[in-house]
Design a protein around this motif. Structure first.
Motif, mmCIF file in Angstrom:
data_model
loop_
_atom_site.group_PDB
_atom_site.id
_atom_site.type_symbol
_atom_site.label_atom_id
_atom_site.label_comp_id
_atom_site.label_asym_id
_atom_site.label_seq_id
_atom_site.Cartn_x
_atom_site.Cartn_y
_atom_site.Cartn_z
ATOM 1 N N LEU A 30 49.586 25.958 3.785
ATOM 2 C CA LEU A 30 48.882 25.242 4.855
ATOM 3 C C LEU A 30 49.094 26.004 6.154
ATOM 4 C CD1 LEU A 30 49.924 21.576 3.976
ATOM 5 C CD2 LEU A 30 47.819 22.771 3.335
ATOM 6 N N ASN A 31 48.024 26.164 6.934
ATOM 7 C CA ASN A 31 48.097 27.063 8.089
ATOM 8 C C ASN A 31 47.423 26.445 9.317
ATOM 9 O OD1 ASN A 31 48.700 29.570 9.388
ATOM 10 N ND2 ASN A 31 46.569 30.214 9.093
ATOM 11 N N ARG A 32 47.952 25.283 9.710
ATOM 12 C CA ARG A 32 47.519 24.665 10.976
ATOM 13 C C ARG A 32 48.762 24.386 11.829
ATOM 14 N NH1 ARG A 32 44.320 19.578 11.218
ATOM 15 N NH2 ARG A 32 43.450 20.520 13.091
ATOM 16 N N PRO A 33 49.506 25.405 12.198
ATOM 17 C CA PRO A 33 50.770 25.165 12.916
ATOM 18 C C PRO A 33 50.573 24.410 14.221
ATOM 19 C CG PRO A 33 50.132 27.481 13.035
ATOM 20 C CD PRO A 33 49.233 26.846 12.025
ATOM 21 N N GLU A 34 49.433 24.608 14.874
ATOM 22 C CA GLU A 34 49.191 23.932 16.144
ATOM 23 C C GLU A 34 49.033 22.424 15.971
ATOM 24 O OE1 GLU A 34 45.316 24.242 14.222
ATOM 25 O OE2 GLU A 34 47.002 25.628 14.450
ATOM 26 N N ALA A 35 48.729 21.983 14.752
ATOM 27 C CA ALA A 35 48.563 20.555 14.464
ATOM 28 C C ALA A 35 49.603 20.064 13.465
ATOM 29 C CB ALA A 35 47.148 20.292 13.930
ATOM 30 N N ARG A 36 50.708 20.791 13.345
ATOM 31 C CA ARG A 36 51.778 20.457 12.395
ATOM 32 C C ARG A 36 51.219 20.277 10.979
ATOM 33 N NH1 ARG A 36 55.790 15.957 14.522
ATOM 34 N NH2 ARG A 36 53.919 14.679 14.392
ATOM 35 N N ASN A 37 50.248 21.128 10.666
ATOM 36 C CA ASN A 37 49.616 21.139 9.339
ATOM 37 C C ASN A 37 48.996 19.793 8.967
ATOM 38 O OD1 ASN A 37 50.200 23.841 8.904
ATOM 39 N ND2 ASN A 37 52.120 23.419 7.859
ATOM 40 N N ALA A 38 48.516 19.065 9.963
ATOM 41 C CA ALA A 38 47.835 17.804 9.686
ATOM 42 C C ALA A 38 46.635 18.053 8.779
ATOM 43 C CB ALA A 38 47.383 17.147 10.991
ATOM 44 N N LEU A 39 46.392 17.102 7.888
ATOM 45 C CA LEU A 39 45.370 17.285 6.862
ATOM 46 C C LEU A 39 44.028 16.744 7.352
ATOM 47 C CD1 LEU A 39 47.511 16.082 3.817
ATOM 48 C CD2 LEU A 39 47.164 18.430 4.603
ATOM 49 N N ASN A 40 43.247 17.619 7.974
ATOM 50 C CA ASN A 40 41.895 17.211 8.335
ATOM 51 C C ASN A 40 40.978 17.385 7.129
ATOM 52 O OD1 ASN A 40 41.467 19.963 8.178
ATOM 53 N ND2 ASN A 40 41.104 20.258 10.364
ATOM 54 N N LEU A 41 39.716 17.011 7.275
ATOM 55 C CA LEU A 41 38.796 17.060 6.140
ATOM 56 C C LEU A 41 38.599 18.485 5.641
ATOM 57 C CD1 LEU A 41 37.062 15.314 4.296
ATOM 58 C CD2 LEU A 41 35.169 15.567 5.916
ATOM 59 N N THR A 42 38.576 19.440 6.556
ATOM 60 C CA THR A 42 38.392 20.839 6.157
ATOM 61 C C THR A 42 39.534 21.313 5.261
ATOM 62 O OG1 THR A 42 37.175 21.350 8.183
ATOM 63 C CG2 THR A 42 38.164 23.199 7.003
ATOM 64 N N VAL A 43 40.764 20.990 5.644
ATOM 65 C CA VAL A 43 41.927 21.390 4.838
ATOM 66 C C VAL A 43 41.867 20.738 3.461
ATOM 67 C CG1 VAL A 43 44.437 21.176 4.623
ATOM 68 C CG2 VAL A 43 43.419 21.910 6.788
ATOM 69 N N ARG A 44 41.513 19.459 3.409
ATOM 70 C CA ARG A 44 41.435 18.771 2.120
ATOM 71 C C ARG A 44 40.382 19.399 1.226
ATOM 72 N NH1 ARG A 44 43.083 12.621 3.431
ATOM 73 N NH2 ARG A 44 43.619 12.924 5.604
ATOM 74 N N GLN A 45 39.239 19.765 1.824
ATOM 75 C CA GLN A 45 38.181 20.405 1.037
ATOM 76 C C GLN A 45 38.620 21.766 0.540
ATOM 77 O OE1 GLN A 45 35.124 20.164 4.045
ATOM 78 N NE2 GLN A 45 34.194 18.334 3.131
ATOM 79 N N MET A 46 39.300 22.521 1.391
ATOM 80 C CA MET A 46 39.778 23.844 0.982
ATOM 81 C C MET A 46 40.816 23.725 -0.130
ATOM 82 S SD MET A 46 40.058 25.822 4.657
ATOM 83 C CE MET A 46 40.397 27.405 3.894
ATOM 84 N N LEU A 47 41.730 22.778 -0.003
ATOM 85 C CA LEU A 47 42.726 22.583 -1.056
ATOM 86 C C LEU A 47 42.060 22.224 -2.376
ATOM 87 C CD1 LEU A 47 45.549 20.612 0.809
ATOM 88 C CD2 LEU A 47 45.731 22.906 -0.166
ATOM 89 N N ILE B 23 44.842 12.211 12.671
ATOM 90 C CA ILE B 23 44.392 10.928 13.221
ATOM 91 C C ILE B 23 43.064 11.086 13.962
ATOM 92 C CG2 ILE B 23 44.976 9.032 14.783
ATOM 93 C CD1 ILE B 23 46.632 9.105 12.252
ATOM 94 N N ARG B 24 42.833 12.258 14.572
ATOM 95 C CA ARG B 24 41.566 12.465 15.277
ATOM 96 C C ARG B 24 40.374 12.369 14.332
ATOM 97 N NH1 ARG B 24 45.216 15.954 17.353
ATOM 98 N NH2 ARG B 24 45.613 15.880 19.606
ATOM 99 N N ASP B 25 40.618 12.677 13.075
ATOM 100 C CA ASP B 25 39.540 12.632 12.081
ATOM 101 C C ASP B 25 39.150 11.217 11.688
ATOM 102 O OD1 ASP B 25 38.897 15.242 11.747
ATOM 103 O OD2 ASP B 25 39.553 15.407 9.678
ATOM 104 N N MET B 26 40.039 10.255 11.957
ATOM 105 C CA MET B 26 39.792 8.911 11.430
ATOM 106 C C MET B 26 39.877 7.792 12.452
ATOM 107 S SD MET B 26 43.367 8.188 9.336
ATOM 108 C CE MET B 26 42.863 9.218 7.977
#
Length: 256
Positions: A18-35, A66-69
């Motif tokens: 996981l590579n979103r260090p600026e967001a503490r690797n928060a799971l946005n929709l893009t990350v979930r889709q990529m995973l 949280i911004r995603d939801m």
């Protein structure tokens, strides 16, 4: 740079980072889709025999974004079909090892629980804090957690939102092993390498039977185990493994 990095650190081992260090690797929709895309692809990849999933030295994943939801409606959540993205991880036939440093909270804890084994650093913490923002776990946090640690421990974690330390998680049965923080990734990769050297068909059958059998009646689960055991005697790896044992040499498994 991609929000999920793919590395191949050893033969048969694939690492997803996981590579979103600026967001503490928060799971946005893009990350979930990529995973989900990665796990679908790796599940069918004959070169991949074990998958390690990790974040960085400070955090595994601090939860859903949280911004995603925050402004989402129930219909928005239904249309996102995120359960299908989680399902892609849960249904991956390859063994998955979560290597956890720092926080694994909310969706991050649920993501770790989708793995088959969890290697945690001494400074790691696990929790389901959704109740603190007016909601509840929605990706297995009430169900996988209860199955892992039992009703009474799970209830406290989910109803208070309080995280538990890696050592407490180990005592509960939530993690496989606890190692020094600096050794988490290496320990997970070493474990993955050991699994990658095992016969792939046997590995996949073991994972499938263990997961399918845990919620089945014992008689049905034992039947699944027996049939899978018998089926493996049709594999070249079974012949190779037993012949190598008799000849006192290392086996060379092909996954056939």
């Amino acid at each position: 740079m991609s929000e999920v990095l793919l590395e191949r650190p050893a033969p048969g081992v694939t690492l997803l980072r996981l590579n979103r260090p600026e967001a503490r690797n928060a799971l946005n929709l893009t990350v979930r889709q990529m995973l989900a895309d990665h796990f679908r692809t790796l599940g069918a990849d004959v070169e991949t025999r074990c998958i390690v999933l990790t974040g960085n030295a400070e955090v595994f994943a601090a939860g859903a974004d949280i911004r995603d939801m925050a402004e989402a409606t129930p219909v928005d959540l239904i249309l996102r079909n995120t359960h299908l993205l989680w399902q892609a991880i849960a249904e991956c036939p390859k063994p998955i090892i979560a290597a956890v440093n720092g926080y694994a909270l909310g969706g991050g804890c649920e993501l770790a629980m989708h793995a088959d084994m969890i290697v945690a650093g001494e400074g790691a913490s696990f929790g389901q804090p959704e109740i603190r923002v007016g909601i509840m776990p929605g990706a297995g946090g009430t169900q996988r957690l209860t199955r892992a640690v039992g009703k009474f421990k799970a209830m406290k974690m989910v109803l208070t939102g309080q995280p538990v330390s890696a050592r407490d998680a180990d005592a509960m049965g939530l993690v496989t092993e606890v190692v020094p923080d600096a050794e988490v990734e290496d320990a997970a990769l070493k474990l993955a390498g050991q699994i990658a050297r095992m016969p792939p068909l046997a590995v996949q059958q073991i994972k499938e039977v263990m997961l399918a059998g845990q919620d089945a009646p014992l008689s049905a689960a034992l039947m699944l185990e027996r049939k899978a055991f018998q089926l493996l005697f049709a594999s070249r790896d079974q012949r190779e493994g037993m012949q190598a044992f008799l000849e006192k040499r290392k086996p060379a498994y092909e996954g056939r």
